[in-house]
Design an enzyme around this catalytic site. Sequence first.
Site, mmCIF file in Angstrom:
data_model
loop_
_atom_site.group_PDB
_atom_site.id
_atom_site.type_symbol
_atom_site.label_atom_id
_atom_site.label_comp_id
_atom_site.label_asym_id
_atom_site.label_seq_id
_atom_site.Cartn_x
_atom_site.Cartn_y
_atom_site.Cartn_z
ATOM 1 C CG ASP A 147 -50.177 -86.676 -47.570
ATOM 2 O OD1 ASP A 147 -49.933 -86.202 -46.437
ATOM 3 O OD2 ASP A 147 -49.837 -86.117 -48.634
ATOM 4 C CE1 TYR A 175 -36.047 -81.004 -42.955
ATOM 5 C CE2 TYR A 175 -33.915 -80.085 -42.321
ATOM 6 C CZ TYR A 175 -34.859 -81.088 -42.227
ATOM 7 O OH TYR A 175 -34.633 -82.172 -41.424
ATOM 8 C CB SER A 181 -32.974 -81.023 -37.844
ATOM 9 O OG SER A 181 -31.751 -80.727 -38.446
ATOM 10 C CB ALA A 182 -28.180 -80.287 -35.434
ATOM 11 C CE LYS A 187 -37.479 -81.744 -39.654
ATOM 12 N NZ LYS A 187 -38.443 -82.831 -39.508
ATOM 13 C CG PHE A 203 -26.104 -83.262 -33.858
ATOM 14 C CD1 PHE A 203 -27.110 -83.250 -32.880
ATOM 15 C CD2 PHE A 203 -25.352 -82.120 -34.009
ATOM 16 C CE1 PHE A 203 -27.336 -82.143 -32.068
ATOM 17 C CE2 PHE A 203 -25.557 -81.000 -33.197
ATOM 18 C CZ PHE A 203 -26.545 -81.015 -32.226
HETATM 19 P P1 NAD Z 1 -36.694 -90.104 -45.275
HETATM 20 O O1 NAD Z 1 -37.060 -89.218 -46.408
HETATM 21 O O2 NAD Z 1 -35.909 -91.330 -45.546
HETATM 22 O O3 NAD Z 1 -38.006 -90.515 -44.463
HETATM 23 C C1 NAD Z 1 -39.141 -89.674 -44.388
HETATM 24 C C2 NAD Z 1 -40.332 -90.508 -44.783
HETATM 25 O O4 NAD Z 1 -41.517 -89.724 -44.694
HETATM 26 C C3 NAD Z 1 -40.269 -91.030 -46.221
HETATM 27 O O5 NAD Z 1 -40.487 -92.432 -46.198
HETATM 28 C C4 NAD Z 1 -41.399 -90.299 -46.938
HETATM 29 O O6 NAD Z 1 -41.971 -91.101 -47.963
HETATM 30 C C5 NAD Z 1 -42.350 -90.030 -45.791
HETATM 31 N N1 NAD Z 1 -43.248 -88.876 -45.939
HETATM 32 C C6 NAD Z 1 -42.942 -87.596 -46.248
HETATM 33 N N2 NAD Z 1 -44.047 -86.834 -46.230
HETATM 34 C C7 NAD Z 1 -45.083 -87.642 -45.897
HETATM 35 C C8 NAD Z 1 -46.487 -87.445 -45.711
HETATM 36 N N3 NAD Z 1 -47.048 -86.240 -45.854
HETATM 37 N N4 NAD Z 1 -47.237 -88.513 -45.379
HETATM 38 C C9 NAD Z 1 -46.704 -89.735 -45.226
HETATM 39 N N5 NAD Z 1 -45.384 -89.979 -45.387
HETATM 40 C C10 NAD Z 1 -44.594 -88.942 -45.723
HETATM 41 O O7 NAD Z 1 -35.938 -89.182 -44.200
HETATM 42 P P2 NAD Z 1 -35.139 -89.596 -42.883
HETATM 43 O O8 NAD Z 1 -33.710 -89.305 -43.128
HETATM 44 O O9 NAD Z 1 -35.550 -90.940 -42.425
HETATM 45 O O10 NAD Z 1 -35.687 -88.478 -41.894
HETATM 46 C C11 NAD Z 1 -36.775 -88.709 -41.013
HETATM 47 C C12 NAD Z 1 -37.079 -87.416 -40.293
HETATM 48 O O11 NAD Z 1 -35.914 -86.965 -39.598
HETATM 49 C C13 NAD Z 1 -37.486 -86.264 -41.206
HETATM 50 O O12 NAD Z 1 -38.497 -85.511 -40.576
HETATM 51 C C14 NAD Z 1 -36.218 -85.443 -41.332
HETATM 52 O O13 NAD Z 1 -36.503 -84.092 -41.594
HETATM 53 C C15 NAD Z 1 -35.615 -85.623 -39.951
HETATM 54 N N6 NAD Z 1 -34.156 -85.431 -39.930
HETATM 55 C C16 NAD Z 1 -33.350 -86.149 -40.768
HETATM 56 C C17 NAD Z 1 -31.974 -85.935 -40.759
HETATM 57 C C18 NAD Z 1 -31.069 -86.684 -41.699
HETATM 58 O O14 NAD Z 1 -29.936 -86.242 -41.890
HETATM 59 N N7 NAD Z 1 -31.490 -87.799 -42.292
HETATM 60 C C19 NAD Z 1 -31.399 -85.001 -39.863
HETATM 61 C C20 NAD Z 1 -32.254 -84.308 -39.012
HETATM 62 C C21 NAD Z 1 -33.630 -84.521 -39.027
HETATM 63 N N1 UFG Z 2 -20.185 -82.237 -48.082
HETATM 64 C C1 UFG Z 2 -19.233 -82.280 -49.069
HETATM 65 N N2 UFG Z 2 -19.554 -82.882 -50.238
HETATM 66 C C2 UFG Z 2 -20.764 -83.436 -50.491
HETATM 67 C C3 UFG Z 2 -21.739 -83.388 -49.469
HETATM 68 C C4 UFG Z 2 -21.423 -82.768 -48.273
HETATM 69 O O1 UFG Z 2 -18.114 -81.788 -48.889
HETATM 70 O O2 UFG Z 2 -20.990 -83.953 -51.608
HETATM 71 C C5 UFG Z 2 -19.844 -81.624 -46.784
HETATM 72 C C6 UFG Z 2 -20.695 -80.422 -46.413
HETATM 73 O O3 UFG Z 2 -20.156 -79.251 -46.969
HETATM 74 C C7 UFG Z 2 -20.641 -80.475 -44.880
HETATM 75 C C8 UFG Z 2 -20.539 -81.983 -44.570
HETATM 76 O O4 UFG Z 2 -20.072 -82.588 -45.784
HETATM 77 O O5 UFG Z 2 -19.460 -79.856 -44.416
HETATM 78 C C9 UFG Z 2 -21.865 -82.610 -44.191
HETATM 79 O O6 UFG Z 2 -22.843 -82.292 -45.191
HETATM 80 P P1 UFG Z 2 -24.243 -83.062 -45.279
HETATM 81 O O7 UFG Z 2 -24.974 -82.503 -46.452
HETATM 82 O O8 UFG Z 2 -24.038 -84.523 -45.211
HETATM 83 O O9 UFG Z 2 -24.952 -82.650 -43.904
HETATM 84 P P2 UFG Z 2 -25.325 -81.212 -43.312
HETATM 85 O O10 UFG Z 2 -24.604 -81.082 -42.003
HETATM 86 O O11 UFG Z 2 -25.141 -80.143 -44.296
HETATM 87 O O12 UFG Z 2 -26.897 -81.359 -43.061
HETATM 88 C C10 UFG Z 2 -27.507 -82.540 -42.517
HETATM 89 C C11 UFG Z 2 -28.914 -82.668 -43.076
HETATM 90 C C12 UFG Z 2 -29.755 -81.534 -42.595
HETATM 91 C C13 UFG Z 2 -29.736 -81.491 -41.103
HETATM 92 C C14 UFG Z 2 -28.308 -81.387 -40.610
HETATM 93 C C15 UFG Z 2 -28.246 -81.441 -39.106
HETATM 94 O O13 UFG Z 2 -28.887 -82.651 -44.497
HETATM 95 O O14 UFG Z 2 -31.080 -81.713 -43.008
HETATM 96 O O15 UFG Z 2 -27.541 -82.470 -41.137
HETATM 97 O O16 UFG Z 2 -28.950 -82.528 -38.629
HETATM 98 F F1 UFG Z 2 -30.425 -80.415 -40.692
#
Ligand code: NAD
Ligand code: UFG
Length: 336
Positions: free
Chosen positions: A58, A148, A124-125, A152, A177
């Site tokens: 962790d 969340y 994140s956006a 960020k 994004f």
């Molecule tokens: P993910 O959950 O697949 O990866 C995150 C990883 O971090 C996981 O493997 C989890 O096990 C690990 N983790 C969490 N807390 C931990 C801790 N305390 N110690 C060690 N490991 C830990 O998520 P992802 O989609 O790969 O996202 C990576 C990063 O990008 C995250 O910080 C997320 O908030 C950010 N982000 C993701 C998105 C998206 O849409 N996927 C968008 C914007 C920002």
């Molecule tokens: N949507 C649906 N049906 C679903 C899931 C999503 O219609 O089952 C729609 C949502 O309403 C939105 C679009 O699809 O209009 C995208 O939704 P997502 O949940 O895929 O993504 P978001 O833009 O809501 O959010 C994601 C991540 C956030 C991050 C953000 C910007 O979940 O953590 O992108 O990076 F902050």
Amino acid sequence: MNVLLTGGAGYIGTHTCVELIKAGHKAIIADNFSNSSPKAVERVEEITNTKIPLYKIDVCDKEAVEKLFSENKIEAVIHFAGLKAVGESCAIPLAYYRNNIDSTLTLLEVMKKHGVKNFVFSSSATVYGIPEKVPLVEGMPTGCTNPYGWTKLMNEQILQDAANADEELSVVLLRYFNPIGAHESGRIGENPNGIPNNLMPYITQVAAGRLKCLGVFGNDYNTHDGTGVRDYIHVVDLAKGHVKAINYAQEHKGTEIFNLGTGVGYSVLDIVKAFIKANKIEIPFEIKPRRAGDIDECYADPTKAREVLGWQAEKSLEEMCRDSWNWQSNNINGYD
Ligand code: NAD
Ligand code: UFG
């Protein structure tokens, strides 16, 4: 460089690990597997034909992070580790603040002790909150609508303050994004726990027959077809942005913020249609009420990343849809 990827077993971390190794860097992964599997790291080793040092820790555990830094000559950290489900963050905010903030503080403290000066952060956006206008430019106002998002934004502040106080420290804040898609091999990809919250994994699970029907959350938004518009970016393009960010950090001190998006917005129905066309699979869907907290439109102005980092997204929506399905269809139950 020797790069520590916290959360490197996750969706974006695994893809970044592949691109870093391809670019000649050495990757070390720290992950507690709270939202991932060690199998994902094995797959990265298979794709890159490289053994990757893996610490099951962790990153809030200072002693464990200390040990990792003592055993490896870390030169840069990319901090992916974090909890990321918006809805869950409203239900258990303290767990989100504890995990997402404590991990950054711990890393910064250990880095200081070991003289490590390069930090890339997964922002994140979502930090733009409810945007007044799009496309989003890095200097626009920020503000969040859920815990969340606040983690960020708070991390961005902490990192900027740390860089202000240490002229040797280099911080790159990457505002992602909407990453979708998967590595072209189909060996790594997004593997959400339980029913997916995000659009593309929901679509691929409907395509795979694991879920019956996609709910489209609202068709009365102020967009070209009434459904929400987002900036979907191929996860491999996003991963390549991290390689550029690491190089940038090495050459510049202080803090810099970059949007990582394509600059193009697609609606939910655009994505459904593109997926059907790319993969020739029907996706049954029905219009449902709006999801709380969703906004009309969110897409990046990616000019700064292009001009300063020399990075831009290259993969098309068709590739994103094809690669998402290639991963899901070859791994119906993810890594299980
Ligand atoms: P993910 O959950 O697949 O990866 C995150 C990883 O971090 C996981 O493997 C989890 O096990 C690990 N983790 C969490 N807390 C931990 C801790 N305390 N110690 C060690 N490991 C830990 O998520 P992802 O989609 O790969 O996202 C990576 C990063 O990008 C995250 O910080 C997320 O908030 C950010 N982000 C993701 C998105 C998206 O849409 N996927 C968008 C914007 C920002
Ligand atoms: N949507 C649906 N049906 C679903 C899931 C999503 O219609 O089952 C729609 C949502 O309403 C939105 C679009 O699809 O209009 C995208 O939704 P997502 O949940 O895929 O993504 P978001 O833009 O809501 O959010 C994601 C991540 C956030 C991050 C953000 C910007 O979940 O953590 O992108 O990076 F902050």
